[in-house]
Write a protein that holds these residues in place. Structure first.
Motif, short mmCIF file in Angstrom:
data_model
loop_
_atom_site.label_atom_id
_atom_site.label_comp_id
_atom_site.label_asym_id
_atom_site.label_seq_id
_atom_site.Cartn_x
_atom_site.Cartn_y
_atom_site.Cartn_z
N ARG A 158 0.82 -1.20 0.00
CA ARG A 158 0.00 0.00 0.00
C ARG A 158 0.86 1.26 0.00
NH1 ARG A 158 -3.04 -1.18 5.31
NH2 ARG A 158 -0.92 -1.84 5.76
N PRO A 159 0.29 2.40 -0.42
CA PRO A 159 1.08 3.64 -0.49
C PRO A 159 1.76 4.00 0.83
CG PRO A 159 -0.98 3.94 -1.66
CD PRO A 159 -1.06 2.58 -1.00
N GLN A 160 1.03 3.85 1.95
CA GLN A 160 1.66 4.19 3.23
C GLN A 160 2.82 3.26 3.55
OE1 GLN A 160 -1.53 3.31 2.70
NE2 GLN A 160 -2.49 2.42 4.52
N ALA A 161 2.74 2.02 3.06
CA ALA A 161 3.85 1.09 3.27
C ALA A 161 5.05 1.49 2.43
CB ALA A 161 3.41 -0.33 2.93
N VAL A 162 4.81 1.93 1.18
CA VAL A 162 5.90 2.39 0.32
C VAL A 162 6.65 3.53 1.01
CG1 VAL A 162 6.47 3.50 -1.88
CG2 VAL A 162 4.77 1.66 -1.80
N ARG A 163 5.89 4.48 1.55
CA ARG A 163 6.51 5.63 2.22
C ARG A 163 7.26 5.20 3.48
NH1 ARG A 163 1.50 7.93 0.52
NH2 ARG A 163 0.53 7.55 2.54
N ALA A 164 6.64 4.30 4.25
CA ALA A 164 7.25 3.87 5.51
C ALA A 164 8.57 3.13 5.26
CB ALA A 164 6.29 2.97 6.29
N TYR A 172 12.28 1.87 15.23
CA TYR A 172 11.30 1.20 16.10
C TYR A 172 9.89 1.67 15.76
CZ TYR A 172 14.17 -1.37 19.48
OH TYR A 172 14.99 -2.29 20.09
N SER A 173 9.74 2.97 15.55
CA SER A 173 8.43 3.54 15.27
C SER A 173 7.85 2.99 13.97
CB SER A 173 8.53 5.07 15.20
OG SER A 173 7.30 5.64 14.81
N ILE A 174 8.68 2.90 12.92
CA ILE A 174 8.19 2.44 11.62
C ILE A 174 7.82 0.97 11.67
CG2 ILE A 174 8.83 2.04 9.20
CD1 ILE A 174 10.63 4.57 9.46
N VAL A 175 8.66 0.14 12.30
CA VAL A 175 8.36 -1.29 12.40
C VAL A 175 7.06 -1.50 13.18
CG1 VAL A 175 9.13 -3.50 13.32
CG2 VAL A 175 10.77 -2.00 12.18
N THR A 176 6.89 -0.74 14.25
CA THR A 176 5.65 -0.83 15.04
C THR A 176 4.45 -0.39 14.22
OG1 THR A 176 6.87 -0.38 17.09
CG2 THR A 176 4.49 -0.06 17.14
N GLN A 177 4.62 0.71 13.49
CA GLN A 177 3.54 1.24 12.64
C GLN A 177 3.12 0.21 11.62
OE1 GLN A 177 4.74 4.74 10.42
NE2 GLN A 177 3.37 4.20 8.74
N MET A 178 4.08 -0.45 10.97
CA MET A 178 3.75 -1.42 9.94
C MET A 178 3.08 -2.65 10.53
SD MET A 178 4.39 0.23 7.38
CE MET A 178 3.76 -1.07 6.34
N TRP A 179 3.46 -3.03 11.74
CA TRP A 179 2.80 -4.18 12.36
C TRP A 179 1.35 -3.85 12.71
CZ3 TRP A 179 3.38 -9.18 12.73
CH2 TRP A 179 2.56 -9.88 13.62
N LEU A 180 1.11 -2.68 13.24
CA LEU A 180 -0.24 -2.31 13.67
C LEU A 180 -1.15 -1.97 12.50
CD1 LEU A 180 0.57 -0.14 16.82
CD2 LEU A 180 -0.20 -2.52 16.74
#
Length: 299
Positions: free
Chosen positions: A160-166, A195-203
């Motif tokens: 997804r687009p937010q994943a591409v950016r992350a 840490y923030s990005i990995v957490t964001q992608m998991w949630l």
């Protein structure tokens, strides 16, 4: 003597792969901590058990393959989802580490003044000239070469687009940790970002709640084009032009466009029952508007 040389090259290869291994361990460890934090130790232990069994199965252990089937059969639907999500996210992170490592190795070649990296524009032009290929032949080949990359819905609908950016932000943070000896506070900032990005992608979830429409798929492709390709292609052209000038000669009368793009997204009228003339026109207008916007920003 030959054996010594082979051993030395093997050791050098191991050394160059060390940062890649370190990145995979780092992100894998953070993902594990994230899973424990939000899903509990039980799910984490199941993921680890399946990972170890998978390694044994890949090496030919038939008992391990049977154990995987038994383990999966005993899981609830919710547990299967979380475990599939864990493996999906780890593989995405490992792929990202490999992409970052390619950038790292290219930067190392430039910074350390080594010979041009194999298959880079500079090395390619230099190799052609050493083999006696004439300037005219190279000139004509550069004028005529065409590489068309076609974007399809398959890779973009899974990202997804937010994943591409992350993931792009995550790669930047990993590369920043490579820059010399970062100050402790700089390293802490980048580690917090990671840490923030990995957490964001998991949630955020690994599976969509609804099937993407043809317009959605086209927008995901535009995200890749705008965020990545719009910058990467001019950078490659500039690198290629500089290499040509150094190795071959004047390029003022040569205006190559070796890389072009096409797309099926929003236009696959004979292969996607949901793509109509109306959909194609809508996607074309959005793509045209996005390109116009990028040109205006550049001006």
């Amino acid at each position: 003597m030959a054996k010594h040389g082979n051993k030395q090259r093997a050791n050098e290869q191991i050394d160059t792969l060390a940062p890649l291994s370190a990145n995979i361990r780092l992100l894998g460890g953070i993902l594990g901590e994230t899973i424990i934090r939000f899903e509990g130790k039980k799910i984490f232990n199941k993921v680890e058990a399946l990972r170890r069994l998978s390694q044994k199965s890949r090496l030919g252990d038939k008992n391990a393959a049977k154990a995987i089937e038994k383990e999966l059969h005993g899981l609830s639907h919710a547990e299967k989802y979380k475990i599939a999500k864990a493996f999906t996210e780890f593989l995405r992170l490992a792929n990202l580490c490999e992409q970052v490592h390619r950038i790292r190795r290219r930067n190392d070649y430039r910074r350390e003044g080594k010979d041009a990296q194999r298959a880079s524009p500079y090395e390619t032009f230099e190799r052609l000239r050493k083999r006696g290929i004439s300037v005219k032949t190279i000139h004509d080949a550069m004028r005529d070469v065409q590489i068309e990359l076609v974007l399809t819905a398959h890779p973009t609908e899974a990202m997804r687009p937010q994943a591409v950016r992350a993931y792009r932000d995550l790669s930047i943070s990993l590369l920043k940790l490579d820059t010399g000896q970062p100050a402790p506070y700089e390293q802490e900032i980048e580690m917090r970002n990671i840490y923030s990005i990995v957490t964001q992608m998991w949630l955020s979830g690994a599976v969509r709640e609804r099937k993407p429409t043809p317009v959605d798929e086209a927008r995901y492709g535009l995200e890749v084009a705008e965020r990545i390709l719009w910058r990467a292609i001019p950078d490659f052209h500039n690198l290629m032009s500089a290499a040509y000038k150094d190795c071959v000669g004047d390029m003022s009368q040569l205006h190559p466009r070796p890389i072009r793009f096409g797309t099926w997204m929003g236009g696959d009228r004979d292969g996607h029952p949901g793509v109509t003339g109306k959909i194609t026109r809508k996607v074309w207008r959005e793509a045209s508007a996005a390109a116009t916007k990028r040109y205006l920003i550049a001006l």
